[in-house]
Write a protein that holds these residues in place. Structure first.
Motif, PDB file in Angstrom:
ATOM      1  N   ILE A 101      26.219 -75.554  25.330  1.00 55.08           N
ATOM      2  CA  ILE A 101      26.664 -76.376  24.522  1.00 55.08           C
ATOM      3  C   ILE A 101      26.026 -77.841  24.374  1.00 55.08           C
ATOM      4  O   ILE A 101      26.271 -78.435  25.606  1.00 55.08           O
ATOM      5  CB  ILE A 101      28.831 -76.842  25.002  1.00 55.08           C
ATOM      6  N   GLU A 102      26.140 -78.655  23.306  1.00 55.05           N
ATOM      7  CA  GLU A 102      25.410 -79.744  23.371  1.00 55.05           C
ATOM      8  C   GLU A 102      25.887 -81.142  22.349  1.00 55.05           C
ATOM      9  O   GLU A 102      25.600 -79.762  21.108  1.00 55.05           O
ATOM     10  CB  GLU A 102      24.339 -79.937  23.264  1.00 55.05           C
ATOM     11  N   ASN A 103      26.217 -81.386  22.326  1.00 53.83           N
ATOM     12  CA  ASN A 103      26.915 -82.786  21.179  1.00 53.83           C
ATOM     13  C   ASN A 103      27.624 -81.503  20.295  1.00 53.83           C
ATOM     14  O   ASN A 103      27.194 -81.870  18.989  1.00 53.83           O
ATOM     15  CB  ASN A 103      25.535 -83.036  20.476  1.00 53.83           C
ATOM     16  N   ASP A 104      28.471 -81.437  20.943  1.00 51.36           N
ATOM     17  CA  ASP A 104      30.120 -80.627  19.862  1.00 51.36           C
ATOM     18  C   ASP A 104      28.867 -79.266  19.451  1.00 51.36           C
ATOM     19  O   ASP A 104      29.418 -78.596  19.094  1.00 51.36           O
ATOM     20  CB  ASP A 104      30.619 -81.565  19.318  1.00 51.36           C
ATOM     21  N   ASP A 105      27.810 -78.880  20.198  1.00 44.11           N
ATOM     22  CA  ASP A 105      27.184 -78.237  18.980  1.00 44.11           C
ATOM     23  C   ASP A 105      27.707 -77.045  20.150  1.00 44.11           C
ATOM     24  O   ASP A 105      26.837 -76.815  21.040  1.00 44.11           O
ATOM     25  CB  ASP A 105      25.542 -77.939  18.679  1.00 44.11           C
ATOM     26  N   ILE A 106      27.217 -75.591  19.528  1.00 44.61           N
ATOM     27  CA  ILE A 106      27.092 -74.540  20.245  1.00 44.61           C
ATOM     28  C   ILE A 106      26.517 -73.464  19.769  1.00 44.61           C
ATOM     29  O   ILE A 106      26.818 -72.882  18.679  1.00 44.61           O
ATOM     30  CB  ILE A 106      28.625 -73.782  20.451  1.00 44.61           C
ATOM     31  N   THR A 107      25.570 -72.412  20.763  1.00 43.81           N
ATOM     32  CA  THR A 107      24.169 -72.082  20.541  1.00 43.81           C
ATOM     33  C   THR A 107      25.037 -70.890  21.639  1.00 43.81           C
ATOM     34  O   THR A 107      24.978 -70.816  22.764  1.00 43.81           O
ATOM     35  CB  THR A 107      22.947 -72.691  20.099  1.00 43.81           C
ATOM     36  N   GLU A 108      24.685 -69.881  21.111  1.00 45.14           N
ATOM     37  CA  GLU A 108      24.626 -67.952  21.588  1.00 45.14           C
ATOM     38  C   GLU A 108      23.315 -67.025  21.507  1.00 45.14           C
ATOM     39  O   GLU A 108      22.413 -67.488  20.701  1.00 45.14           O
ATOM     40  CB  GLU A 108      25.898 -67.397  20.890  1.00 45.14           C
ATOM     41  N   HIS A 109      23.188 -67.197  23.546  1.00 47.57           N
ATOM     42  CA  HIS A 109      21.818 -66.266  23.435  1.00 47.57           C
ATOM     43  C   HIS A 109      22.547 -64.973  24.202  1.00 47.57           C
ATOM     44  O   HIS A 109      23.240 -64.967  24.928  1.00 47.57           O
ATOM     45  CB  HIS A 109      21.339 -66.822  24.236  1.00 47.57           C
ATOM     46  N   ILE A 110      21.734 -63.886  23.490  1.00 50.15           N
ATOM     47  CA  ILE A 110      22.015 -62.233  24.192  1.00 50.15           C
ATOM     48  C   ILE A 110      20.736 -62.633  25.372  1.00 50.15           C
ATOM     49  O   ILE A 110      19.717 -63.135  25.105  1.00 50.15           O
ATOM     50  CB  ILE A 110      21.957 -60.893  23.324  1.00 50.15           C
ATOM     51  N   ILE A 111      21.352 -62.392  26.944  1.00 51.43           N
ATOM     52  CA  ILE A 111      20.244 -62.030  27.779  1.00 51.43           C
ATOM     53  C   ILE A 111      20.052 -60.900  28.235  1.00 51.43           C
ATOM     54  O   ILE A 111      21.675 -60.403  28.933  1.00 51.43           O
ATOM     55  CB  ILE A 111      21.021 -63.013  28.810  1.00 51.43           C
ATOM     56  N   GLU A 112      19.556 -59.634  28.357  1.00 52.61           N
ATOM     57  CA  GLU A 112      19.143 -59.194  28.906  1.00 52.61           C
ATOM     58  C   GLU A 112      18.293 -58.745  30.055  1.00 52.61           C
ATOM     59  O   GLU A 112      16.868 -58.957  29.969  1.00 52.61           O
ATOM     60  CB  GLU A 112      18.503 -58.030  27.962  1.00 52.61           C
ATOM     61  N   PRO A 113      18.602 -58.551  31.463  1.00 50.74           N
ATOM     62  CA  PRO A 113      18.142 -59.182  32.186  1.00 50.74           C
ATOM     63  C   PRO A 113      16.537 -57.249  31.853  1.00 50.74           C
ATOM     64  O   PRO A 113      15.501 -58.157  33.148  1.00 50.74           O
ATOM     65  CB  PRO A 113      17.828 -58.593  33.373  1.00 50.74           C
ATOM     66  N   GLU A 114      17.570 -56.214  31.899  1.00 49.06           N
ATOM     67  CA  GLU A 114      16.642 -54.665  31.703  1.00 49.06           C
ATOM     68  C   GLU A 114      15.209 -54.669  30.613  1.00 49.06           C
ATOM     69  O   GLU A 114      14.394 -55.136  31.215  1.00 49.06           O
ATOM     70  CB  GLU A 114      17.629 -54.337  30.428  1.00 49.06           C
ATOM     71  N   LYS A 115      14.864 -56.744  30.017  1.00 51.17           N
ATOM     72  CA  LYS A 115      13.890 -56.449  28.792  1.00 51.17           C
ATOM     73  C   LYS A 115      12.256 -57.228  30.297  1.00 51.17           C
ATOM     74  O   LYS A 115      11.543 -57.285  29.806  1.00 51.17           O
ATOM     75  CB  LYS A 115      13.860 -57.510  27.740  1.00 51.17           C
ATOM     76  N   PHE A 116      12.903 -57.973  30.936  1.00 49.61           N
ATOM     77  CA  PHE A 116      11.761 -57.679  31.899  1.00 49.61           C
ATOM     78  C   PHE A 116      11.879 -57.093  33.011  1.00 49.61           C
ATOM     79  O   PHE A 116      11.260 -58.258  34.303  1.00 49.61           O
ATOM     80  CB  PHE A 116      12.604 -59.533  32.619  1.00 49.61           C
ATOM     81  N   GLY A 117      12.219 -56.464  33.514  1.00 48.28           N
ATOM     82  CA  GLY A 117      11.879 -55.194  33.739  1.00 48.28           C
ATOM     83  C   GLY A 117      12.821 -55.287  35.421  1.00 48.28           C
ATOM     84  O   GLY A 117      12.598 -54.709  36.369  1.00 48.28           O
ATOM     85  N   ILE A 118      14.315 -55.828  34.842  1.00 44.74           N
ATOM     86  CA  ILE A 118      15.001 -56.177  36.023  1.00 44.74           C
ATOM     87  C   ILE A 118      16.010 -54.827  35.641  1.00 44.74           C
ATOM     88  O   ILE A 118      16.844 -54.624  35.110  1.00 44.74           O
ATOM     89  CB  ILE A 118      15.537 -56.932  36.391  1.00 44.74           C
ATOM     90  N   HIS A 119      16.205 -53.899  36.532  1.00 45.40           N
ATOM     91  CA  HIS A 119      17.644 -52.725  36.854  1.00 45.40           C
ATOM     92  C   HIS A 119      17.925 -52.462  38.274  1.00 45.40           C
ATOM     93  O   HIS A 119      18.107 -51.753  38.458  1.00 45.40           O
ATOM     94  CB  HIS A 119      16.561 -51.431  36.844  1.00 45.40           C
TER      95      HIS A 119
END
Length: 299
Positions: A226-244
């Motif tokens: 959230i910055e300057n009233d704008d909200i951006t959404e991100h999907i975060i997947e640790p598995e894509k970085f080889g973390i399990h």
């Protein structure tokens, strides 16, 4: 104002309840913090307020009253981490390892702690910091020192034994004048509410579907910036970085949590590095999470 009028506003049922104005919420919270009314009235209001439920305007007024009782300290190049004060029950904390992974990047982490509050009954930040030596880039603030009036409500809150509006507004006290902050949310509908309550306090506010409501990501989840009233959404997947990483506890003990921090498994340390990358991304030290992760592991 007579505090009973506030109890009446939140405790007479759907037809009789009304929302408080900003000024009323400020006055209500001031009276609670000073404990100028009986503890029974404080508990009655907090329960009714939760059931009404709380509005953004009420949260803003209450938060302003809290701010009036805090003297911030300037911690430059810092990220404020908003942890729940009822602790973690099923997984260890990871912030001490995250701090170590960030030392070369000169990013300071700001955390606050206190005695355990309702209602989870987990291991608290204060439990952890009393058992281990913190990295030099962790700035820990004990609420008994910087906000004694809220600390002094611990007994009343624990006797009530339920979540209240305090569980929301206490997460990000702004104690270090940080430009950036991150805290956890459980459900997407809370994103706009948290943004309305906290975003004006920071250059950039991050909300994450963290483990047990914390700003620590252990598995796939969403991150909102959230910055300057704008909200951006991100999907975060640790598995894509080889973390399990897989948790191993139904209910973790303090001893188990400390053991994982002092002798972390390879997967747990990789998870700490990934969270460090998230924090670099949130604080604009890297344009993408991928770039931030490369910086952390020095690829």
């Amino acid at each position: 104002m007579d505090f009973f009028k506030y109890i009446h506003a939140v405790g007479t049922g759907p037809k009789g309840n009304r929302d408080l104005s900003f000024d009323e919420a400020y006055d209500m919270m001031t009276q609670i913090l000073h404990q100028s009314i009986p503890s029974e009235q404080i508990a009655a209001f907090l329960l009714g307020w939760r059931l009404k439920p709380e509005t953004t305007e009420e949260f803003l007024g209450a938060l302003a009253a809290c701010d009036a009782n805090i003297s911030p300290r300037d911690v430059p190049n810092s990220l404020e981490l908003g942890y729940p004060f009822d602790g973690k029950a099923k997984n260890p904390y990871i912030f001490p390892l995250v701090a170590k992974a960030l030392k070369k990047q000169s990013l300071n982490l700001v955390i606050t702690g206190d005695e355990r509050q309702p209602a989870k009954g987990g291991i608290t930040i204060k439990d952890i910091v009393s058992q281990i030596e913190l990295a030099s880039n962790i700035y820990y603030f004990d609420r008994a020192d910087f906000f004694e009036k809220l600390h002094n409500l611990t007994d009343i809150r624990n006797k009530l034994g339920l979540r209240t509006g305090f569980n929301t507004i206490e997460k990000l006290p702004g104690i270090a004048k940080s430009q950036y902050a991150i805290t956890g949310v459980f459900h997407k509908p809370y994103v706009k509410k948290y943004a309305a309550i906290f975003s004006k306090r920071y250059k950039r506010l991050a909300l994450i579907q963290g483990n047990e409501g914390t700003p620590e990501l252990f598995s796939k989840g969403r991150l909102w910036l959230i910055e300057n009233d704008d909200i951006t959404e991100h999907i975060i997947e640790p598995e894509k970085f080889g973390i399990h990483y897989k948790k191993s506890w139904e209910k973790i003990t303090l001893e188990d949590s400390i053991q994982q921090l002092t002798n972390p498994s390879d997967e747990y340390y990789k998870l700490a590095q990934f969270n460090a990358a998230l924090y670099l991304f949130v604080t604009e030290h890297a344009p993408t999470i991928e770039d931030a992760y490369d910086i952390i592991i020095q690829r």
